[in-house]
Write an enzyme that holds these catalytic residues in place. Structure first.
Site, PDB file in Angstrom:
ATOM      1  NE  ARG A 171       0.953  26.455 -42.173  1.00 52.53           N
ATOM      2  CZ  ARG A 171       2.162  27.012 -41.592  1.00 52.53           C
ATOM      3  NH1 ARG A 171       3.152  27.272 -42.395  1.00 52.53           N
ATOM      4  NH2 ARG A 171       2.266  27.366 -40.373  1.00 52.53           N
ATOM      5  CG  HIS A 202      -0.952  30.500 -37.316  1.00 52.72           C
ATOM      6  ND1 HIS A 202      -0.945  28.991 -37.149  1.00 52.72           N
ATOM      7  CD2 HIS A 202       0.489  30.684 -37.628  1.00 52.72           C
ATOM      8  CE1 HIS A 202       0.094  28.396 -37.344  1.00 52.72           C
ATOM      9  NE2 HIS A 202       1.092  29.420 -37.525  1.00 52.72           N
ATOM     10  CD  GLN A 209       3.458  31.064 -33.657  1.00 51.55           C
ATOM     11  OE1 GLN A 209       3.976  30.356 -34.482  1.00 51.55           O
ATOM     12  NE2 GLN A 209       4.149  31.355 -32.674  1.00 51.55           N
ATOM     13  CG  ASP A 230       3.089  37.425 -39.705  1.00 50.85           C
ATOM     14  OD1 ASP A 230       3.942  36.777 -39.811  1.00 50.85           O
ATOM     15  OD2 ASP A 230       1.631  36.903 -39.735  1.00 50.85           O
ATOM     16  CB  CYS A 240       4.321  33.678 -35.796  1.00 53.63           C
ATOM     17  SG  CYS A 240       4.092  34.772 -37.353  1.00 53.63           S
ATOM     18  NE  ARG A 253       3.026  26.700 -33.857  1.00 48.90           N
ATOM     19  CZ  ARG A 253       3.147  26.671 -34.907  1.00 48.90           C
ATOM     20  NH1 ARG A 253       3.775  27.667 -35.598  1.00 48.90           N
ATOM     21  NH2 ARG A 253       2.437  25.834 -35.598  1.00 48.90           N
TER      22      ARG A 253
HETATM   23  N1   CP Z   1       5.071  30.078 -37.260  1.00 50.94           N
HETATM   24  C1   CP Z   1       4.847  29.320 -38.180  1.00 50.94           C
HETATM   25  O1   CP Z   1       3.756  28.419 -38.363  1.00 50.94           O
HETATM   26  O2   CP Z   1       5.921  28.746 -38.983  1.00 50.94           O
HETATM   27  P1   CP Z   1       5.886  27.946 -40.073  1.00 50.94           P
HETATM   28  O3   CP Z   1       5.237  28.461 -41.230  1.00 50.94           O
HETATM   29  O4   CP Z   1       7.420  27.530 -40.216  1.00 50.94           O
HETATM   30  O5   CP Z   1       5.263  26.550 -39.769  1.00 50.94           O
HETATM   31  N1  NVA Z   2       1.038  35.457 -41.792  1.00 48.17           N
HETATM   32  C1  NVA Z   2       2.041  34.272 -42.201  1.00 48.17           C
HETATM   33  C2  NVA Z   2       2.176  33.424 -40.871  1.00 48.17           C
HETATM   34  C3  NVA Z   2       3.334  32.471 -41.209  1.00 48.17           C
HETATM   35  C4  NVA Z   2       3.538  31.375 -39.958  1.00 48.17           C
HETATM   36  C5  NVA Z   2       1.599  33.616 -43.437  1.00 48.17           C
HETATM   37  O1  NVA Z   2       0.372  33.289 -43.538  1.00 48.17           O
HETATM   38  O2  NVA Z   2       2.328  33.384 -44.263  1.00 48.17           O
END
Ligand code: CP
Ligand code: NVA
Length: 306
Positions: free
Chosen positions: A100, A127, A130, A222, A262, A290
């Site tokens: 990430r 992502h 997700q 989101d 999400c 997930r």
């Molecule tokens: N939706 C999602 O990826 O959540 P986190 O940021 O908690 O991993």
């Molecule tokens: N768009 C959000 C998604 C979090 C799961 C971010 O990138 O923070």
């Protein structure tokens, strides 16, 4: 499939196989208790996470393998050590890397310079984990994907992009309502339009949330400020006035239409509390899936063939 970086790279048949495997893993998890025995996954987190971190770590454990949590405090990556060196070194120790990160190029470089499968656990651009879990959730709910419509309302961000690819690959129509200045990446829209043309589906872009939501089976939103955009939060709150998913937006959806997010969610910003916690909301089914969907990715990429 060598890596899981973008749903644009996954062909429609491979996507169906992943979703079928995810369902199987959900129904009979113990059947897979030794699927990744002796295997390890390095998990690099340069951003915060609740769902991704826990579901990958528990998922590896449930498959008989192990996961290493590496936060930005723990790794030398971006403290001077190039991504290419990190990729080469980790490849000597582990069987897979989940990352990430901020720059999407970082996951591309991990895949390019490493010799083990790389899974995109979220970048500024995409992502896909997700979106895969979301397809599993939608299919569970409606018994099919083809012919459904998903309306995404809000920031044209990593979630919007991955849902756009997911829909095009799965035979679903996709509509995105975003304010001017916050629309989706032009190159990614062009890529997804090619996928959609192949699948015979529609991609609609509009600045009107009600138009996007019209007849949708899924209304999705989101956060308005993603991780890394904290300083823009106030300006974004102003720019996104009128983009909250509330009862008025949900009234435009199909009669059996559901609400998805999400998470993490900001009730009173991108979604009203009434919708987020209402009867049509399936946000916790998404979160659960997930685990199952990512286990399918792990078994597919890290499992021994045959
Ligand atoms: N939706 C999602 O990826 O959540 P986190 O940021 O908690 O991993
Ligand atoms: N768009 C959000 C998604 C979090 C799961 C971010 O990138 O923070």
């Amino acid at each position: 499939m060598d890596h899981f970086l973008s749903l644009h790279d996954v062909d429609a048949d491979a996507l169906t196989r992943l979703l079928d495997l995810a369902d199987q893993l959900k129904r009979a998890p113990r059947t897979f208790a030794r699927a990744l025995e002796g295997k390890s996954l390095a998990m690099i987190f340069l951003k915060a996470s609740t769902r991704t971190r826990v579901s990958f770590e528990v998922g590896m454990w449930q498959l008989g393998g192990t996961a290493l949590f590496l936060s930005s405090r723990d790794v030398q990556l971006h403290r001077g050590e190039p991504v290419s060196d990190t990729a080469k070194v980790l490849s000597r120790y582990v069987d897979g890397i989940m990352a990430r990160v901020f720059a999407h190029q970082d996951v591309l470089d991990l895949a390019r310079f490493g010799t083990v499968p790389v899974i995109n656990g979220l970048t500024d651009l995409l992502h896909p984990c997700q979106a895969l879990a979301d397809l599993q959730t939608i299919r569970e709910r409606f018994g099919r994907l083809r012919g459904l419509k998903l309306a995404y309302i809000g920031d044209g961000n990593n979630m919007a992009h991955s849902l756009m690819f997911a829909c095009a690959k799965a035979g679903m129509d996709f509509a995105c309502a975003a304010p001017e200045g916050y629309t989706m990446d032009r190159q990614l829209v062009a890529d997804a339009r090619q996928d959609a043309a192949r699948a015979g589906t529609q991609i609609l872009e509009t600045s009107d949330p009600l138009e996007a939501a019209e007849g949708a089976h899924v209304v999705y939103t989101d956060v308005w400020a993603s991780m890394g955009q904290e300083e823009e939060a106030e300006a974004r709150r102003k720019a996104f006035v009128g983009f909250e998913v509330d009862d008025r937006v949900m009234a435009r959806a199909a009669g059996d239409g559901v609400f998805m997010h999400c998470l993490p969610a900001h009730r009173g910003e991108e979604v009203s509390a009434a919708v987020c916690d209402g009867e049509r909301s399936i946000i916790f089914d998404q979160a659960e899936n997930r685990l199952h969907a990512q286990k399918a990715v792990l078994v597919t990429l890290l499992g021994d063939p045959g």
